[in-house]
Design a protein around this motif. Structure first.
Motif, mmCIF file in Angstrom:
data_model
loop_
_atom_site.group_PDB
_atom_site.id
_atom_site.type_symbol
_atom_site.label_atom_id
_atom_site.label_comp_id
_atom_site.label_asym_id
_atom_site.label_seq_id
_atom_site.Cartn_x
_atom_site.Cartn_y
_atom_site.Cartn_z
ATOM 1 N N ASP A 1 24.035 17.817 -19.300
ATOM 2 C CA ASP A 1 25.252 16.994 -19.197
ATOM 3 C C ASP A 1 25.322 16.141 -17.934
ATOM 4 O O ASP A 1 26.378 15.961 -17.349
ATOM 5 N N GLY A 2 24.213 15.550 -17.532
ATOM 6 C CA GLY A 2 24.162 14.786 -16.296
ATOM 7 C C GLY A 2 24.861 13.440 -16.318
ATOM 8 O O GLY A 2 25.008 12.804 -15.286
ATOM 9 N N TYR A 3 25.306 12.993 -17.469
ATOM 10 C CA TYR A 3 25.927 11.679 -17.583
ATOM 11 C C TYR A 3 27.276 11.657 -16.845
ATOM 12 O O TYR A 3 27.942 12.677 -16.676
ATOM 13 N N PRO A 4 27.676 10.466 -16.384
ATOM 14 C CA PRO A 4 28.902 10.349 -15.572
ATOM 15 C C PRO A 4 30.167 10.850 -16.263
ATOM 16 O O PRO A 4 31.070 11.362 -15.590
ATOM 17 N N GLU A 5 30.250 10.740 -17.578
ATOM 18 C CA GLU A 5 31.452 11.174 -18.287
ATOM 19 C C GLU A 5 31.648 12.689 -18.242
ATOM 20 O O GLU A 5 32.746 13.177 -18.507
ATOM 21 N N PHE A 6 30.600 13.443 -17.897
ATOM 22 C CA PHE A 6 30.763 14.887 -17.730
ATOM 23 C C PHE A 6 30.534 15.279 -16.268
ATOM 24 O O PHE A 6 31.474 15.624 -15.561
ATOM 25 N N ASN A 7 29.276 15.218 -15.796
ATOM 26 C CA ASN A 7 29.012 15.648 -14.420
ATOM 27 C C ASN A 7 29.803 14.835 -13.408
ATOM 28 O O ASN A 7 30.323 15.391 -12.445
ATOM 29 N N GLY A 8 29.897 13.532 -13.606
ATOM 30 C CA GLY A 8 30.664 12.703 -12.684
ATOM 31 C C GLY A 8 32.112 13.150 -12.591
ATOM 32 O O GLY A 8 32.678 13.282 -11.501
ATOM 33 N N VAL A 9 32.714 13.407 -13.736
ATOM 34 C CA VAL A 9 34.108 13.858 -13.773
ATOM 35 C C VAL A 9 34.251 15.235 -13.132
ATOM 36 O O VAL A 9 35.172 15.475 -12.341
ATOM 37 N N HIS B 1 36.213 19.090 -9.142
ATOM 38 C CA HIS B 1 36.004 20.417 -8.556
ATOM 39 C C HIS B 1 35.219 20.437 -7.249
ATOM 40 O O HIS B 1 35.219 21.460 -6.562
ATOM 41 N N PHE B 2 34.527 19.356 -6.920
ATOM 42 C CA PHE B 2 33.664 19.341 -5.733
ATOM 43 C C PHE B 2 33.921 18.067 -4.924
ATOM 44 O O PHE B 2 33.017 17.334 -4.582
ATOM 45 N N ASN B 3 35.187 17.814 -4.620
ATOM 46 C CA ASN B 3 35.629 16.530 -4.093
ATOM 47 C C ASN B 3 35.783 16.492 -2.575
ATOM 48 O O ASN B 3 36.499 15.656 -2.047
ATOM 49 N N SER B 4 35.108 17.382 -1.867
ATOM 50 C CA SER B 4 35.074 17.342 -0.403
ATOM 51 C C SER B 4 33.657 17.702 0.040
ATOM 52 O O SER B 4 32.878 18.280 -0.732
ATOM 53 N N TYR B 5 33.344 17.374 1.272
ATOM 54 C CA TYR B 5 32.011 17.693 1.782
ATOM 55 C C TYR B 5 31.768 19.201 1.745
ATOM 56 O O TYR B 5 30.687 19.654 1.376
ATOM 57 N N GLY C 1 14.202 3.950 -14.294
ATOM 58 C CA GLY C 1 13.444 4.017 -13.054
ATOM 59 C C GLY C 1 14.196 3.350 -11.917
ATOM 60 O O GLY C 1 15.256 2.770 -12.086
ATOM 61 N N ILE C 2 13.616 3.442 -10.735
ATOM 62 C CA ILE C 2 14.238 2.839 -9.563
ATOM 63 C C ILE C 2 13.881 1.366 -9.522
ATOM 64 O O ILE C 2 12.721 0.989 -9.645
ATOM 65 N N ASN C 3 14.887 0.541 -9.369
ATOM 66 C CA ASN C 3 14.673 -0.894 -9.237
ATOM 67 C C ASN C 3 15.872 -1.508 -8.534
ATOM 68 O O ASN C 3 16.774 -0.811 -8.120
ATOM 69 N N GLN C 4 15.879 -2.795 -8.398
ATOM 70 C CA GLN C 4 16.959 -3.470 -7.701
ATOM 71 C C GLN C 4 18.308 -3.263 -8.391
ATOM 72 O O GLN C 4 19.345 -3.442 -7.774
ATOM 73 N N ALA C 5 18.304 -2.898 -9.660
ATOM 74 C CA ALA C 5 19.557 -2.726 -10.396
ATOM 75 C C ALA C 5 20.227 -1.385 -10.116
ATOM 76 O O ALA C 5 21.338 -1.148 -10.570
ATOM 77 N N ASN C 6 19.581 -0.503 -9.372
ATOM 78 C CA ASN C 6 20.147 0.811 -9.098
ATOM 79 C C ASN C 6 21.173 0.731 -7.973
ATOM 80 O O ASN C 6 21.010 1.331 -6.924
ATOM 81 N N ILE C 7 22.213 0.003 -8.206
ATOM 82 C CA ILE C 7 23.290 -0.135 -7.228
ATOM 83 C C ILE C 7 24.222 1.057 -7.392
ATOM 84 O O ILE C 7 24.636 1.378 -8.507
ATOM 85 N N PRO C 8 24.560 1.734 -6.298
ATOM 86 C CA PRO C 8 25.461 2.869 -6.440
ATOM 87 C C PRO C 8 26.823 2.447 -6.946
ATOM 88 O O PRO C 8 27.350 1.411 -6.559
ATOM 89 N N VAL C 9 27.372 3.256 -7.815
ATOM 90 C CA VAL C 9 28.687 3.004 -8.384
ATOM 91 C C VAL C 9 29.566 4.199 -8.065
ATOM 92 O O VAL C 9 29.182 5.340 -8.343
ATOM 93 N N PRO C 10 30.737 3.992 -7.442
ATOM 94 C CA PRO C 10 31.620 5.140 -7.194
ATOM 95 C C PRO C 10 31.933 5.852 -8.506
ATOM 96 O O PRO C 10 32.169 5.215 -9.530
ATOM 97 N N VAL C 11 31.921 7.156 -8.479
ATOM 98 C CA VAL C 11 32.250 7.952 -9.651
ATOM 99 C C VAL C 11 33.759 7.865 -9.846
ATOM 100 O O VAL C 11 34.521 8.043 -8.898
ATOM 101 N N ALA C 12 34.194 7.585 -11.055
ATOM 102 C CA ALA C 12 35.624 7.471 -11.349
ATOM 103 C C ALA C 12 36.006 8.424 -12.465
ATOM 104 O O ALA C 12 35.227 8.632 -13.394
ATOM 105 N N ALA C 13 37.180 8.970 -12.377
ATOM 106 C CA ALA C 13 37.661 9.919 -13.388
ATOM 107 C C ALA C 13 38.026 9.183 -14.663
ATOM 108 O O ALA C 13 38.345 8.044 -14.689
#
Length: 129
Positions: free
Chosen positions: A24-32, A37-41, A117-129
């Motif tokens: 379930d690594g996709y953002p709609e599950f792991n991201g949420v 549940h893990f929203n602090s350092y 794969g890794i390329n110029q398009a791998n721009i980080p996107v903030p995870v959103a609920a």
């Protein structure tokens, strides 16, 4: 088939400490779940300290039994030694073949979509609920 991801924290010297997560690594599950549940350092660090993970948020055990709490299912709970991995930089961290990578840095989670794969398009996107 699992949607593989890697979950990490950025350390003070910009190195990365991470764990593998099989399901379930996709953002709609792991991201949420990371946001919920893990929203602090401190919480993210505690998650990483447990080592590699089968599922980030479940109440099903290794024998499909119902566990008393919903939490990460660590490989260590069935006796495997899968400690966190250390990478000297984000570039080496992202070059591992998982489909998604999550990084807790500067007080927030960001998600990298690495399916192509890794390329110029791998721009980080903030995870959103």
């Amino acid at each position: 088939m699992g949607t593989r991801s890697r979950i990490s924290i950025q350390l003070s010297d910009d190195s990365i400490l991470s764990v593998y997560c099989h399901w379930d690594g996709y953002p709609e599950f792991n991201g949420v779940k990371l946001l919920e549940h893990f929203n602090s350092y401190e919480k993210a660090s505690e998650l990483i300290d447990g080592g590699d993970i089968s599922c980030l948020w479940t109440n099903a055990g290794w024998n499909n039994e119902t566990l008393p709490v919903t939490a990460p299912l660590y490989y260590s709970s069935r006796g495997e030694d899968c400690p966190p991995r250390y990478d000297v930089s984000a570039k080496t961290y992202l070059a591992n073949g998982e489909e998604y990578a999550y990084l807790f840095a500067n007080g927030e989670w960001v998600c990298y979509n690495l399916k192509d794969g890794i390329n110029q398009a791998n721009i980080p996107v903030p995870v959103a609920a």
